[in-house]
Design an enzyme around this catalytic site. Structure first.
Site, short mmCIF file in Angstrom:
data_model
loop_
_atom_site.label_atom_id
_atom_site.label_comp_id
_atom_site.label_asym_id
_atom_site.label_seq_id
_atom_site.Cartn_x
_atom_site.Cartn_y
_atom_site.Cartn_z
N HIS A 118 7.32 2.77 0.27
CA HIS A 118 8.24 2.16 -0.69
C HIS A 118 8.36 3.03 -1.94
O HIS A 118 9.48 3.27 -2.42
CB HIS A 118 7.74 0.76 -1.09
N HIS A 177 -1.17 -1.66 -1.25
CA HIS A 177 -1.46 -0.26 -1.56
C HIS A 177 -2.49 -0.15 -2.67
O HIS A 177 -2.56 -1.02 -3.55
CB HIS A 177 -0.20 0.49 -2.00
#
Length: 358
Positions: A118, A177
């Site tokens: 992303h 993440h």
């Protein structure tokens, strides 16, 4: 390693801090995570930019596809864990007192975590958009225009970094993440985008070149996967971890697996090549109507509306290979629609209207 465990444990502390103290911003952070979704490149950013500037639109698809391909290879090389499963399996916490990280419907990504796809996709595409916008102002020569260019430069790059930081924080907040993974993703994306600033050949690439590029990307990725599998290294090691530690099995989506992203991107690149080298594109986007503002606005509106309809097309997931084939076809149809089908229909409509008026 000890250093990596220390990096991960510090990352967990940051995630806990965000989830505790930024709870009020949960909806905004979830939204920013969606903003950074690489799939928005094909359904929102590309349709807008291609009709405004075909050079920028074409570059955007190439940057997105090659960037995501590098992201996949890096993920396979780096073997990055994701926070939501790492805290459950690490041995560094005493007496099995692992921290509790909250999960969300968009947390349970199934691929490796480093670098963040992303963050990488968002940075590379927004870099292309910002540099494209600034290219219009850099030609201004008089003193007032130079001052305006500097103000525009500062404003656009400020927006760029605000968006990237927001996307990074959102990905860390949902525990998908670690902080170092999103930072690596941002700078990797910028490097890929900068490389394409000096690659003008993509603007004149033939359909054969698109097909060759697709085959190279697919064969290299598949060969890399099979080669390591022969060495008893499973590059899909992250999928069972995601299925084991995801709080809700319904949050596991086959669309987040490594090969799903690869197939989706190859389909988009093939669709772009097919569209740009089609007669419909030459007739409509290279004709006299292409210079008209009304033509471009109609194309943008029709493209965005048509692409939203693709969201209602649900690909069956019960057979993995069938899913990949249909995903490739759906991804190829999206740029083909934007580049050729919609402009040709708008061109034909305008041509018919002009004949009636005459």
């Amino acid at each position: 390693s000890i250093k990596m465990d220390l990096l991960h444990s510090n990352g967990v502390l940051i995630i806990q801090h965000l989830q505790r103290d930024y709870r009020a911003y949960q909806d905004f952070l979830n939204f920013m995570s969606h903003v950074g979704d690489p799939r928005n490149i094909f359904s929102i950013y590309f349709p807008l930019w291609f009709q405004l500037n075909q050079v920028v639109g074409t570059k955007m698809i190439w940057v997105a596809v090659i960037g995501d391909w590098f992201n996949l290879i890096f993920k396979w090389i780096l073997f990055g864990h994701r926070p939501y499963w790492w805290v459950q399996e690490t041995m560094i916490y005493p007496n099995q007192s692992s921290p509790c990280l909250e999960q969300f419907p968009i947390t349970c990504e199934t691929g490796p975590g480093s670098p963040s796809g992303h963050a990488m996709g968002s940075s590379c595409v927004w870099y292309v958009m910002v540099t494209a916008a600034l290219s219009y102002t850099v030609r201004w020569k008089d003193k007032l225009a130079v001052t305006l260019h500097r103000l525009t430069w500062s404003f656009l790059w400020s927006i760029f970094w605000i968006i990237q930081i927001s996307v990074c924080i959102s990905r860390v907040f949902i525990a998908t993440h670690f902080p170092h993974q999103v930072i690596l993703g941002v700078f990797a994306g910028i490097l890929v985008a900068e490389a394409f600033e000096h690659t003008p050949a993509i603007q004149t690439a033939s359909l054969r070149m698109y097909i060759k590029t697709n085959l190279f990307l697919f064969i290299f990725a598949l060969g890399f996967y099979l080669s390591l599998k022969l060495l008893d290294i499973d590059l899909l090691w992250s999928v069972p971890k995601a299925k084991k530690w995801c709080a809700n099995p319904d949050w596991i989506n086959i669309d987040t697996t490594p090969f799903a992203g690869l197939v989706r991107n190859l389909g988009a690149l093939f669709g772009l090549g097919l569209g740009i080298n089609s007669e419909m594109f030459i007739t409509s986007c290279k004709g006299k109507n292409s210079c008209k503002l009304s033509f471009r606005i109609l194309c943008i509106a029709a493209s965005l509306a048509t692409l939203q309809l693709y969201n209602f097309v649900k690909i069956p997931t019960h057979t993995e290979y069938l899913f990949y084939i249909l995903s490739f076809c759906k991804s190829a149809a999206m740029p083909l629609t934007v580049v050729a089908l919609v402009p040709y229909c708008v061109h034909s409509l305008m041509k018919t209207t002009e004949k009636k008026l005459n």
